[in-house]
Design a protein around this motif. Structure first.
Motif, PDB file in Angstrom:
ATOM      1  N   GLN A  33       0.852  -1.183   0.000  1.00 39.73           N
ATOM      2  CA  GLN A  33       0.000   0.000   0.000  1.00 39.73           C
ATOM      3  C   GLN A  33       0.893   1.239   0.000  1.00 39.73           C
ATOM      4  O   GLN A  33       1.633   1.465   0.959  1.00 39.73           O
ATOM      5  N   PRO A  34       0.873   2.021  -1.043  1.00 37.26           N
ATOM      6  CA  PRO A  34       1.755   3.192  -1.115  1.00 37.26           C
ATOM      7  C   PRO A  34       1.394   4.257  -0.084  1.00 37.26           C
ATOM      8  O   PRO A  34       0.256   4.300   0.409  1.00 37.26           O
ATOM      9  N   LEU A  35       2.350   5.084   0.243  1.00 40.00           N
ATOM     10  CA  LEU A  35       2.095   6.199   1.157  1.00 40.00           C
ATOM     11  C   LEU A  35       1.102   7.168   0.526  1.00 40.00           C
ATOM     12  O   LEU A  35       1.172   7.452  -0.665  1.00 40.00           O
ATOM     13  N   ASP A  41       6.571  13.519  11.919  1.00 39.05           N
ATOM     14  CA  ASP A  41       7.307  12.976  13.069  1.00 39.05           C
ATOM     15  C   ASP A  41       8.243  11.834  12.699  1.00 39.05           C
ATOM     16  O   ASP A  41       8.876  11.232  13.565  1.00 39.05           O
ATOM     17  N   LEU A  42       8.346  11.514  11.400  1.00 40.12           N
ATOM     18  CA  LEU A  42       9.210  10.421  10.959  1.00 40.12           C
ATOM     19  C   LEU A  42      10.192  10.897   9.902  1.00 40.12           C
ATOM     20  O   LEU A  42       9.882  11.782   9.097  1.00 40.12           O
ATOM     21  N   ASN A  43      11.371  10.287   9.904  1.00 45.20           N
ATOM     22  CA  ASN A  43      12.325  10.471   8.825  1.00 45.20           C
ATOM     23  C   ASN A  43      12.197   9.288   7.882  1.00 45.20           C
ATOM     24  O   ASN A  43      12.225   8.133   8.323  1.00 45.20           O
ATOM     25  N   TYR A  44      12.067   9.546   6.611  1.00 44.02           N
ATOM     26  CA  TYR A  44      11.892   8.472   5.632  1.00 44.02           C
ATOM     27  C   TYR A  44      13.219   8.176   4.932  1.00 44.02           C
ATOM     28  O   TYR A  44      13.984   9.086   4.623  1.00 44.02           O
ATOM     29  N   THR A  45      13.455   6.908   4.701  1.00 45.52           N
ATOM     30  CA  THR A  45      14.692   6.466   4.071  1.00 45.52           C
ATOM     31  C   THR A  45      14.387   5.406   3.029  1.00 45.52           C
ATOM     32  O   THR A  45      13.310   4.796   3.040  1.00 45.52           O
ATOM     33  N   ALA A  46      15.341   5.162   2.138  1.00 41.95           N
ATOM     34  CA  ALA A  46      15.177   4.119   1.124  1.00 41.95           C
ATOM     35  C   ALA A  46      15.762   2.790   1.585  1.00 41.95           C
ATOM     36  O   ALA A  46      15.658   1.782   0.872  1.00 41.95           O
ATOM     37  N   VAL A  47      16.355   2.774   2.776  1.00 42.50           N
ATOM     38  CA  VAL A  47      16.912   1.531   3.309  1.00 42.50           C
ATOM     39  C   VAL A  47      15.760   0.607   3.728  1.00 42.50           C
ATOM     40  O   VAL A  47      14.937   0.986   4.563  1.00 42.50           O
ATOM     41  N   PRO A  48      15.682  -0.602   3.176  1.00 43.02           N
ATOM     42  CA  PRO A  48      14.556  -1.484   3.494  1.00 43.02           C
ATOM     43  C   PRO A  48      14.704  -2.170   4.847  1.00 43.02           C
ATOM     44  O   PRO A  48      15.809  -2.340   5.363  1.00 43.02           O
ATOM     45  N   GLN A  70       1.497   0.667   7.227  1.00 47.04           N
ATOM     46  CA  GLN A  70       1.034   1.241   5.960  1.00 47.04           C
ATOM     47  C   GLN A  70      -0.170   2.153   6.177  1.00 47.04           C
ATOM     48  O   GLN A  70      -0.242   3.244   5.592  1.00 47.04           O
ATOM     49  N   ASN A  71      -1.091   1.714   6.994  1.00 45.60           N
ATOM     50  CA  ASN A  71      -2.296   2.508   7.237  1.00 45.60           C
ATOM     51  C   ASN A  71      -1.988   3.843   7.905  1.00 45.60           C
ATOM     52  O   ASN A  71      -2.732   4.813   7.743  1.00 45.60           O
ATOM     53  N   HIS A  72      -0.890   3.880   8.666  1.00 43.95           N
ATOM     54  CA  HIS A  72      -0.505   5.108   9.352  1.00 43.95           C
ATOM     55  C   HIS A  72       0.615   5.845   8.620  1.00 43.95           C
ATOM     56  O   HIS A  72       1.268   6.722   9.187  1.00 43.95           O
ATOM     57  N   ASN A  73       0.840   5.482   7.356  1.00 42.27           N
ATOM     58  CA  ASN A  73       1.835   6.159   6.511  1.00 42.27           C
ATOM     59  C   ASN A  73       3.221   6.201   7.150  1.00 42.27           C
ATOM     60  O   ASN A  73       3.956   7.175   7.012  1.00 42.27           O
ATOM     61  N   ALA A  74       3.561   5.103   7.853  1.00 42.83           N
ATOM     62  CA  ALA A  74       4.899   5.008   8.439  1.00 42.83           C
ATOM     63  C   ALA A  74       5.859   4.287   7.501  1.00 42.83           C
ATOM     64  O   ALA A  74       7.075   4.471   7.597  1.00 42.83           O
ATOM     65  N   ALA A  75       5.314   3.480   6.611  1.00 41.53           N
ATOM     66  CA  ALA A  75       6.151   2.689   5.708  1.00 41.53           C
ATOM     67  C   ALA A  75       5.277   2.112   4.606  1.00 41.53           C
ATOM     68  O   ALA A  75       4.041   2.208   4.668  1.00 41.53           O
ATOM     69  N   THR A  76       5.924   1.507   3.622  1.00 40.44           N
ATOM     70  CA  THR A  76       5.176   0.830   2.566  1.00 40.44           C
ATOM     71  C   THR A  76       5.873  -0.478   2.210  1.00 40.44           C
ATOM     72  O   THR A  76       7.096  -0.530   2.096  1.00 40.44           O
ATOM     73  N   LYS A  77       5.103  -1.532   2.095  1.00 37.11           N
ATOM     74  CA  LYS A  77       5.671  -2.828   1.736  1.00 37.11           C
ATOM     75  C   LYS A  77       6.007  -2.845   0.249  1.00 37.11           C
ATOM     76  O   LYS A  77       5.184  -2.440  -0.586  1.00 37.11           O
ATOM     77  N   ILE A  98      13.189   5.026  -3.779  1.00 43.18           N
ATOM     78  CA  ILE A  98      12.294   5.987  -3.152  1.00 43.18           C
ATOM     79  C   ILE A  98      12.411   5.879  -1.629  1.00 43.18           C
ATOM     80  O   ILE A  98      12.386   4.787  -1.053  1.00 43.18           O
ATOM     81  N   ALA A  99      12.530   7.009  -0.968  1.00 45.95           N
ATOM     82  CA  ALA A  99      12.628   7.039   0.499  1.00 45.95           C
ATOM     83  C   ALA A  99      11.228   6.959   1.101  1.00 45.95           C
ATOM     84  O   ALA A  99      10.610   7.976   1.434  1.00 45.95           O
ATOM     85  N   ASN A 100      10.715   5.747   1.219  1.00 47.52           N
ATOM     86  CA  ASN A 100       9.365   5.548   1.766  1.00 47.52           C
ATOM     87  C   ASN A 100       9.349   4.491   2.868  1.00 47.52           C
ATOM     88  O   ASN A 100       8.329   3.868   3.118  1.00 47.52           O
ATOM     89  N   ASN A 101      10.497   4.277   3.525  1.00 45.82           N
ATOM     90  CA  ASN A 101      10.628   3.236   4.550  1.00 45.82           C
ATOM     91  C   ASN A 101      10.119   1.895   4.021  1.00 45.82           C
ATOM     92  O   ASN A 101       9.150   1.323   4.534  1.00 45.82           O
TER      93      ASN A 101
END
Length: 204
Positions: A33-35, A41-48, A70-77, A98-101
């Motif tokens: 589920q994409p962001l 309050d979060l830093n996003y990174t491309a490191v899986p 995913q539902n809380h836009n903290a990361a995406t699978k 893409i830096a989306n955790n």
């Protein structure tokens, strides 16, 4: 055919069918589920972050947790990796820059295997991601037996040429009565009564 043999074959057929259905059910994983927005309050990174289940684990081990992230836009699978009964790797999805955790869910079809076997399979997964997805570094969330399997990789000679583990959180029951859980971040052991929505990700 004797009646008792007919019943025996019917029971065997039902058992095999039920086992096959249970096998498939254990491999069902949450959909990517994409962001829809980015949290301040979060830093996003491309490191899986790799999610590794424990003994008798399955796709259900982390489905609710990954769905919450995913539902809380903290990361995406971004990927699901299933290790078949013979150790063959089956993947869906791909890494991106893409830096989306990004999250990678690992599922062992043979969840009864020892942690040494799963350790070898995890090393194979890391090598696959390194060669085919350009993985150079990663984070880890592992539960119980999965953590032991990962430690076998980290303390092996092969790890010298594998992608670099940046951060790890290992979870297990604090006691036989299951009072709370703990997580390991770097060299600190911190009691955590329940998972937080920010999970393994850096807060801003």
């Amino acid at each position: 055919m004797q009646p008792h043999w007919t019943w025996a074959l019917a029971a065997l057929g039902i058992t095999v069918s039920a086992g096959a259905a249970f096998y498939r059910l254990n491999q069902v994983s949450v959909r990517p589920q994409p962001l829809t927005s980015r949290r301040s309050d979060l830093n996003y990174t491309a490191v899986p972050t790799l999610f590794v289940p424990g003994w008798l684990g399955s796709g259900r081990s982390y489905n609710s947790m990954i769905a919450a992230f995913q539902n809380h836009n903290a990361a995406t699978k971004v990927m699901t990796i299933i290790v078949g009964p013979t150790g063959k790797i089956h993947t869906s999805g791909h890494l991106s820059r893409i830096a989306n955790n990004p999250l990678i869910q690992v599922i062992f079809a043979n969840s009864l295997a020892g942690y040494r076997t799963h350790g070898k399979e995890l090393a194979t997964i890391l090598r696959f991601l390194q060669v085919h997805e350009g993985l150079t570094e990663y984070h880890l969330v592992a539960h119980s037996w999965g953590g032991n399997a990962m430690l076998n990789v980290l303390f092996s000679e092969a790890n010298q040429t594998l992608p670099i583990l940046k951060k790890a959180r290992l979870a297990w029951r604090a006691s036989q009565r299951g009072r709370g859980q703990h997580r390991v971040a770097a060299d600190r052991l911190t009691p955590v009564p329940r998972p937080t929505i920010c999970g393994p990700f850096e807060t801003a």
